[in-house]
Design a protein around this motif. Sequence first.
Motif, mmCIF file in Angstrom:
data_model
loop_
_atom_site.group_PDB
_atom_site.id
_atom_site.type_symbol
_atom_site.label_atom_id
_atom_site.label_comp_id
_atom_site.label_asym_id
_atom_site.label_seq_id
_atom_site.Cartn_x
_atom_site.Cartn_y
_atom_site.Cartn_z
ATOM 1 N N GLY A 238 -38.797 0.507 46.820
ATOM 2 C CA GLY A 238 -39.637 -0.480 46.161
ATOM 3 C C GLY A 238 -39.254 -0.599 44.708
ATOM 4 O O GLY A 238 -38.067 -0.509 44.374
ATOM 5 N N HIS A 239 -40.252 -0.772 43.842
ATOM 6 C CA HIS A 239 -39.935 -1.036 42.433
ATOM 7 C C HIS A 239 -40.810 -0.314 41.426
ATOM 8 O O HIS A 239 -40.463 -0.276 40.250
ATOM 9 N N GLU A 240 -41.944 0.219 41.848
ATOM 10 C CA GLU A 240 -42.833 0.870 40.886
ATOM 11 C C GLU A 240 -42.601 2.380 40.916
ATOM 12 O O GLU A 240 -42.857 3.027 41.935
ATOM 13 N N PRO A 241 -42.136 2.972 39.808
ATOM 14 C CA PRO A 241 -41.736 4.380 39.825
ATOM 15 C C PRO A 241 -42.878 5.369 39.642
ATOM 16 O O PRO A 241 -42.630 6.562 39.449
ATOM 17 N N CYS B 128 -34.741 -0.506 43.752
ATOM 18 C CA CYS B 128 -34.989 -0.227 42.333
ATOM 19 C C CYS B 128 -35.815 1.030 42.087
ATOM 20 O O CYS B 128 -35.740 1.614 41.008
ATOM 21 N N SER B 129 -36.592 1.492 43.060
ATOM 22 C CA SER B 129 -37.186 2.818 42.921
ATOM 23 C C SER B 129 -36.078 3.845 42.783
ATOM 24 O O SER B 129 -36.190 4.819 42.031
ATOM 25 N N ALA B 130 -34.992 3.623 43.521
ATOM 26 C CA ALA B 130 -33.827 4.503 43.414
ATOM 27 C C ALA B 130 -33.260 4.475 42.009
ATOM 28 O O ALA B 130 -32.954 5.524 41.418
ATOM 29 N N ASN B 131 -33.097 3.286 41.449
ATOM 30 C CA ASN B 131 -32.536 3.166 40.104
ATOM 31 C C ASN B 131 -33.395 3.870 39.060
ATOM 32 O O ASN B 131 -32.879 4.493 38.129
ATOM 33 N N GLU B 132 -34.721 3.770 39.203
ATOM 34 C CA GLU B 132 -35.614 4.405 38.239
ATOM 35 C C GLU B 132 -35.468 5.925 38.267
ATOM 36 O O GLU B 132 -35.383 6.578 37.216
ATOM 37 N N LEU B 133 -35.472 6.514 39.464
ATOM 38 C CA LEU B 133 -35.367 7.972 39.576
ATOM 39 C C LEU B 133 -33.955 8.456 39.266
ATOM 40 O O LEU B 133 -33.767 9.548 38.727
ATOM 41 N N LEU B 134 -32.976 7.640 39.601
ATOM 42 C CA LEU B 134 -31.590 7.990 39.317
ATOM 43 C C LEU B 134 -31.358 8.170 37.828
ATOM 44 O O LEU B 134 -30.818 9.186 37.380
#
Length: 638
Positions: free
Chosen positions: A252-255, A289-295
């Motif tokens: 998703g998108h919200e981290p 984009c949840s991946a991008n935030e945590l990455l």
Amino acid sequence: MSSNDLNRAMFEKALRDGASTALSRVKTVKPCPTGVAGACCRMCSMGPCRVFEDKGPKAGVCGATAETIAARNFCRMIAAGTAAHSDHAREVVNTFLKACDGQAPGFAIRDEAKLRTVARVFGLEWQGKSTDELARQVGEAAKAEFGRQDGDCLPANLAPVRRREAWRRAGVFPRGIDREVVETLHRTQMGVDQDAWSLMLQATRCALADGWGGSMIATALQDILFGTPRPLRAKVNVGVLREDQVNVVVHGHEPLLPEILVALARDPELLAEARAAGASGINLAGICCSANELLMRHGVPVAGSFLQQELAIATGAVDLMAVDGQCVMQGLAEVARCYHMQLVTTSSRARLPGVEHVEFHPETALETGRELLRRAIANFPRRGKVAIPKETMDLVAGFGHESIEYILGGRYRASYRPLVDNIVNGRIRGIAGVVGCSNPRAAGGGDGHSELVRKLIANNVLVLATGCAAISLARDGLLRPEAASEAGPGLAEVCEAVGIPPVLHCGACVDNSRLLAAASALACEGGLGEDIADIPVAGCAPEWMSEKALAIGQYFVASGIPVGLGVNFPGWENKAFRHIMTEQLEGVTGAGWFFEPDPERMADRLTAIIDARRRALGLDRGRERVLFDMEMRRKLDV
């Protein structure tokens, strides 16, 4: 095995397992030709009306022309994209305020320096205030930007002076975020604004409220809460899933909840429970984009982009997938039923039929996180046959406005000056932003991002990437410092000297605001003109599929950066609308749109724009090297 070959292999496995995926449905679901052309008006029940410029009816029942219909459709997509990013920001603001009041256990202020920087944006003094007091004032100021009825959107004042002057001349300086979304939807209602140019000016103002408003707020407050990203190494591709561990995938998108899961995945009590279930540990991975935030903050491995969400499940190794909002396919539920895994929705705004809902609330985030991890642990012994591809790829992520400045100048001389100097001297030809989604209908069958970017870096163009575009490029090895070997000699020299890849991962799609901040800093540094519209920079969304990508593209165009779309461009076939989106917008903002579905030709268009801007700055002409004597050095203003 290339990333495209890997996708094909996983797709074939899913078919054998009886799971339908986007890659199978795209072969049978054909695009509506009227919709692709932006020629269908469904704003009232006198229609829907199909109106084309050169064939069939010349106007709808109400008299709306093809040009007006194309503009209204495009405006509505921009409003939807702006609403998505800004509602994400609203949830972050609400959690931020609860953290300030001690009502959100697990959340805390982690970057006080960024807090003080953001306070200045809102005109707040920080001296003599406690961290919690200042944070509360920043949170309230940010919240006020959504419902602002009068005055300007305050974060937009971060743009260079010349850019703000251009917005005021055009009457598009953004106001309250929600106001711009509402007004855009009102204007596109049947019988309201029917002038295509007037509609696009409002769409521009709405998009600016996203890029310089909602997205800027979301990125800034997430940095304060979770830490401002710094470069780090990690891994990407479906092979990051572990056969011997409990695999939890966030999508998703919200981290907000994913950040809690990062901490809980190391909790001794939960790890002991995982070992008791037969696993060696808990493995957290991300999609989209949840991946991008945590990455970019923790180095959490990335299982894949938007197109791989179903394929990750097809490995049979995912024990639980927690999804919030945006870019979550409804088809996930059908794929999940073919395997042992549990699919859980967590956002109050987004549910899937037939899927269990465990709602996130900041006050109970820790309890919710523990519940989800325990569900995943309970699922681990129920696995059937597991087939995890072994392919993974190294990458470096975590590049933002602050970290780029630090890399270029260090702690005490952080500055964009070295980048400006290397653009002036020609080692770096210019900068391209490659953003957006991954789309099964795109040219190149999933390899289009890499084909495009390889040509750009070979021509000494530094690439900044976000969203699923960044994940696709990472899978093909372009986010490693070693990728400098594929760059042109000038760019390669700079990358090797600084120790960076030729493609910089700048975060999630909401983090395109980081690119705006970087572009603004470049313009303010001097040496490349006085406005973003002067800089040798261009952008593209070659595989876009979400309305958010159109909002992003429009706020880049409005900020002075030309943008190209691949796959399709709604309304492009209409000459009058195309004239508005190219020449008329460029006359007002200094930038316009273009359309090019072929990745190689897209690279050529971006390079041509960069070269034209270099010529306008006089950078195409060689400069005589001058050896400064001591007297000349004393006169330097440094």
